[in-house]
Design a protein around this motif. Sequence first.
Motif, PDB file in Angstrom:
ATOM      1  N   MET A   1       0.840  -1.198   0.000  1.00 50.47           N
ATOM      2  CA  MET A   1       0.000   0.000   0.000  1.00 50.47           C
ATOM      3  C   MET A   1       0.875   1.248   0.000  1.00 50.47           C
ATOM      4  O   MET A   1       1.655   1.479   0.932  1.00 50.47           O
ATOM      5  N   SER A   2       0.779   2.048  -1.046  1.00 49.22           N
ATOM      6  CA  SER A   2       1.587   3.261  -1.147  1.00 49.22           C
ATOM      7  C   SER A   2       1.098   4.333  -0.179  1.00 49.22           C
ATOM      8  O   SER A   2      -0.108   4.472   0.052  1.00 49.22           O
ATOM      9  N   THR A   3       2.037   5.103   0.360  1.00 47.31           N
ATOM     10  CA  THR A   3       1.711   6.186   1.287  1.00 47.31           C
ATOM     11  C   THR A   3       2.605   7.390   1.007  1.00 47.31           C
ATOM     12  O   THR A   3       3.832   7.273   0.997  1.00 47.31           O
ATOM     13  N   LEU A   4       1.965   8.530   0.756  1.00 49.81           N
ATOM     14  CA  LEU A   4       2.675   9.798   0.652  1.00 49.81           C
ATOM     15  C   LEU A   4       2.493  10.526   1.972  1.00 49.81           C
ATOM     16  O   LEU A   4       1.364  10.829   2.369  1.00 49.81           O
ATOM     17  N   GLU A   5       3.604  10.778   2.658  1.00 49.75           N
ATOM     18  CA  GLU A   5       3.540  11.389   3.992  1.00 49.75           C
ATOM     19  C   GLU A   5       4.276  12.728   3.991  1.00 49.75           C
ATOM     20  O   GLU A   5       5.472  12.794   3.702  1.00 49.75           O
ATOM     21  N   ILE A   6       3.535  13.777   4.289  1.00 53.06           N
ATOM     22  CA  ILE A   6       4.073  15.140   4.364  1.00 53.06           C
ATOM     23  C   ILE A   6       4.043  15.561   5.823  1.00 53.06           C
ATOM     24  O   ILE A   6       2.983  15.548   6.460  1.00 53.06           O
ATOM     25  N   LYS A   7       5.202  15.912   6.355  1.00 53.86           N
ATOM     26  CA  LYS A   7       5.278  16.299   7.767  1.00 53.86           C
ATOM     27  C   LYS A   7       5.894  17.684   7.916  1.00 53.86           C
ATOM     28  O   LYS A   7       7.028  17.922   7.471  1.00 53.86           O
ATOM     29  N   ASP A   8       5.136  18.609   8.492  1.00 55.13           N
ATOM     30  CA  ASP A   8       5.624  19.943   8.865  1.00 55.13           C
ATOM     31  C   ASP A   8       6.354  20.628   7.705  1.00 55.13           C
ATOM     32  O   ASP A   8       7.400  21.250   7.896  1.00 55.13           O
ATOM     33  N   LEU A   9       5.784  20.529   6.497  1.00 49.95           N
ATOM     34  CA  LEU A   9       6.447  21.078   5.312  1.00 49.95           C
ATOM     35  C   LEU A   9       6.415  22.607   5.332  1.00 49.95           C
ATOM     36  O   LEU A   9       5.358  23.222   5.452  1.00 49.95           O
ATOM     37  N   GLN A  10       7.606  23.190   5.204  1.00 50.36           N
ATOM     38  CA  GLN A  10       7.749  24.647   5.174  1.00 50.36           C
ATOM     39  C   GLN A  10       8.462  25.031   3.881  1.00 50.36           C
ATOM     40  O   GLN A  10       9.492  24.453   3.540  1.00 50.36           O
ATOM     41  N   VAL A  11       7.888  26.004   3.193  1.00 48.49           N
ATOM     42  CA  VAL A  11       8.380  26.365   1.860  1.00 48.49           C
ATOM     43  C   VAL A  11       8.373  27.882   1.708  1.00 48.49           C
ATOM     44  O   VAL A  11       7.438  28.559   2.130  1.00 48.49           O
ATOM     45  N   SER A  12       9.412  28.400   1.055  1.00 50.76           N
ATOM     46  CA  SER A  12       9.475  29.828   0.756  1.00 50.76           C
ATOM     47  C   SER A  12       9.774  30.030  -0.718  1.00 50.76           C
ATOM     48  O   SER A  12      10.254  29.128  -1.405  1.00 50.76           O
ATOM     49  N   VAL A  13       9.476  31.239  -1.201  1.00 53.55           N
ATOM     50  CA  VAL A  13       9.822  31.629  -2.572  1.00 53.55           C
ATOM     51  C   VAL A  13      10.593  32.939  -2.509  1.00 53.55           C
ATOM     52  O   VAL A  13      10.429  33.728  -1.579  1.00 53.55           O
ATOM     53  N   GLU A  14      11.428  33.148  -3.512  1.00 50.24           N
ATOM     54  CA  GLU A  14      12.226  34.374  -3.565  1.00 50.24           C
ATOM     55  C   GLU A  14      11.405  35.486  -4.213  1.00 50.24           C
ATOM     56  O   GLU A  14      10.800  35.293  -5.265  1.00 50.24           O
ATOM     57  N   THR A  15      11.348  36.645  -3.571  1.00 50.06           N
ATOM     58  CA  THR A  15      10.654  37.803  -4.119  1.00 50.06           C
ATOM     59  C   THR A  15      11.624  38.984  -4.206  1.00 50.06           C
ATOM     60  O   THR A  15      12.781  38.884  -3.762  1.00 50.06           O
ATOM     61  N   GLU A  16      11.149  40.094  -4.743  1.00 46.30           N
ATOM     62  CA  GLU A  16      11.992  41.285  -4.828  1.00 46.30           C
ATOM     63  C   GLU A  16      12.421  41.768  -3.447  1.00 46.30           C
ATOM     64  O   GLU A  16      13.459  42.421  -3.296  1.00 46.30           O
ATOM     65  N   ASP A  17      11.609  41.466  -2.456  1.00 47.62           N
ATOM     66  CA  ASP A  17      11.896  41.883  -1.089  1.00 47.62           C
ATOM     67  C   ASP A  17      12.586  40.799  -0.272  1.00 47.62           C
ATOM     68  O   ASP A  17      12.689  40.905   0.954  1.00 47.62           O
ATOM     69  N   GLY A  18      13.040  39.734  -0.944  1.00 48.65           N
ATOM     70  CA  GLY A  18      13.696  38.638  -0.248  1.00 48.65           C
ATOM     71  C   GLY A  18      12.789  37.431  -0.122  1.00 48.65           C
ATOM     72  O   GLY A  18      11.682  37.413  -0.686  1.00 48.65           O
ATOM     73  N   PRO A  19      13.213  36.394   0.593  1.00 47.34           N
ATOM     74  CA  PRO A  19      12.412  35.177   0.728  1.00 47.34           C
ATOM     75  C   PRO A  19      11.069  35.446   1.408  1.00 47.34           C
ATOM     76  O   PRO A  19      11.000  36.208   2.371  1.00 47.34           O
ATOM     77  N   LYS A  20      10.013  34.824   0.870  1.00 49.50           N
ATOM     78  CA  LYS A  20       8.687  34.927   1.472  1.00 49.50           C
ATOM     79  C   LYS A  20       8.196  33.536   1.817  1.00 49.50           C
ATOM     80  O   LYS A  20       8.162  32.643   0.966  1.00 49.50           O
ATOM     81  N   GLU A  21       7.825  33.333   3.066  1.00 49.11           N
ATOM     82  CA  GLU A  21       7.338  32.028   3.513  1.00 49.11           C
ATOM     83  C   GLU A  21       5.913  31.818   3.013  1.00 49.11           C
ATOM     84  O   GLU A  21       5.042  32.657   3.227  1.00 49.11           O
ATOM     85  N   ILE A  22       5.690  30.678   2.350  1.00 46.13           N
ATOM     86  CA  ILE A  22       4.360  30.350   1.831  1.00 46.13           C
ATOM     87  C   ILE A  22       3.718  29.231   2.652  1.00 46.13           C
ATOM     88  O   ILE A  22       2.603  29.370   3.141  1.00 46.13           O
ATOM     89  N   LEU A  23       4.435  28.123   2.800  1.00 52.74           N
ATOM     90  CA  LEU A  23       3.933  27.026   3.642  1.00 52.74           C
ATOM     91  C   LEU A  23       4.589  27.120   5.008  1.00 52.74           C
ATOM     92  O   LEU A  23       5.810  27.256   5.118  1.00 52.74           O
ATOM     93  N   LYS A  24       3.770  27.003   6.046  1.00 49.44           N
ATOM     94  CA  LYS A  24       4.246  27.256   7.404  1.00 49.44           C
ATOM     95  C   LYS A  24       4.093  26.038   8.314  1.00 49.44           C
ATOM     96  O   LYS A  24       3.920  26.166   9.516  1.00 49.44           O
ATOM     97  N   GLY A  25       4.175  24.865   7.688  1.00 49.25           N
ATOM     98  CA  GLY A  25       4.088  23.641   8.472  1.00 49.25           C
ATOM     99  C   GLY A  25       2.895  22.793   8.089  1.00 49.25           C
ATOM    100  O   GLY A  25       1.972  22.605   8.880  1.00 49.25           O
ATOM    101  N   VAL A  26       2.899  22.266   6.855  1.00 51.64           N
ATOM    102  CA  VAL A  26       1.795  21.446   6.350  1.00 51.64           C
ATOM    103  C   VAL A  26       2.064  19.976   6.647  1.00 51.64           C
ATOM    104  O   VAL A  26       3.145  19.467   6.358  1.00 51.64           O
ATOM    105  N   THR A  27       1.075  19.315   7.231  1.00 50.75           N
ATOM    106  CA  THR A  27       1.168  17.888   7.523  1.00 50.75           C
ATOM    107  C   THR A  27      -0.044  17.171   6.930  1.00 50.75           C
ATOM    108  O   THR A  27      -1.189  17.511   7.246  1.00 50.75           O
ATOM    109  N   LEU A  28       0.225  16.205   6.042  1.00 48.06           N
ATOM    110  CA  LEU A  28      -0.820  15.428   5.375  1.00 48.06           C
ATOM    111  C   LEU A  28      -0.307  14.014   5.127  1.00 48.06           C
ATOM    112  O   LEU A  28       0.884  13.827   4.884  1.00 48.06           O
ATOM    113  N   THR A  29      -1.189  13.048   5.153  1.00 54.65           N
ATOM    114  CA  THR A  29      -0.844  11.682   4.781  1.00 54.65           C
ATOM    115  C   THR A  29      -1.898  11.152   3.821  1.00 54.65           C
ATOM    116  O   THR A  29      -3.091  11.129   4.158  1.00 54.65           O
ATOM    117  N   ILE A  30      -1.458  10.777   2.617  1.00 50.20           N
ATOM    118  CA  ILE A  30      -2.361  10.221   1.602  1.00 50.20           C
ATOM    119  C   ILE A  30      -1.975   8.770   1.377  1.00 50.20           C
ATOM    120  O   ILE A  30      -0.844   8.470   0.978  1.00 50.20           O
TER     121      ILE A  30
END
Length: 252
Positions: A1-30
């Motif tokens: 049985m396949s399982t995709l497990e996302i734990k406390d995922l935090q992600v940022s992107v680079e903007t003109e004003d510097g890094p911007k945090e988009i994901l602030k701790g996503v947890t999901l299990t599919i």
Amino acid sequence: MSTLEIKDLQVSVETEDGPKEILKGVTLTIKAGETHAIMGPNGSGKSTTAYSIAGHPKYTITGGTVTLDGEDVLAMSVDERARAGMFLAMQYPVEVPGVSMANFLRTAKTALDGEAPKLRTWVKDVNGALEQMNLDPQFSSRSVNEGFSGGEKKRAEIAQLDLLDPKIAILDEIDSGLDIDALKVVSDGINRFSAREDKGLLLITHYTRILRYVKPDVVHVFVDGRVAESGGPELAEELEANGYEKYTAVSR
């Protein structure tokens, strides 16, 4: 049985004003056999989640883990993620002039399986997948997505899903821009995939209309880069009736 497990995922992107945090701790299990839907207002991190899992270079992982069957997805290159069994249908499928759908699909299948599919069988499989999505077999000789309508692009994405047969499919707003007839065709294609053994599905959408055809087991509400609430399919109906106000008011 396949399982995709996302734990406390935090992600940022680079903007003109510097890094911007988009994901602030996503947890999901599919898990295989499950359909999860992600809903939420614009800018809440829905698409960022999809593209980060798939390995888009625009997004920088600053924390957390993503594993597929225990393997570290974030350590894989994009092609390794595909070979591991992941698939992303993009919200805005790109055009690839000069590359036919037939060549694109056969090359992709060869890369996934490590050997080329038998040509005679493969042509039959491609034509069958296109026909199920109400696409003329001549689409196989056309350049990938070039000159396709919005609905044709989305139906072609589901034909790819059918042929490439991943373990986990992530569909980013596959319903956007579809009329009711195309929505039913796309939904039928998604349901055929989900009915196969050992398949997991993560469906990102703004609207409940596709969820009337593709029944989710779990609905997640994204707000401000986090999962604000998770529940059953009734949660989508509540969002349709009342919107996101009670979640966005808390996050302000």
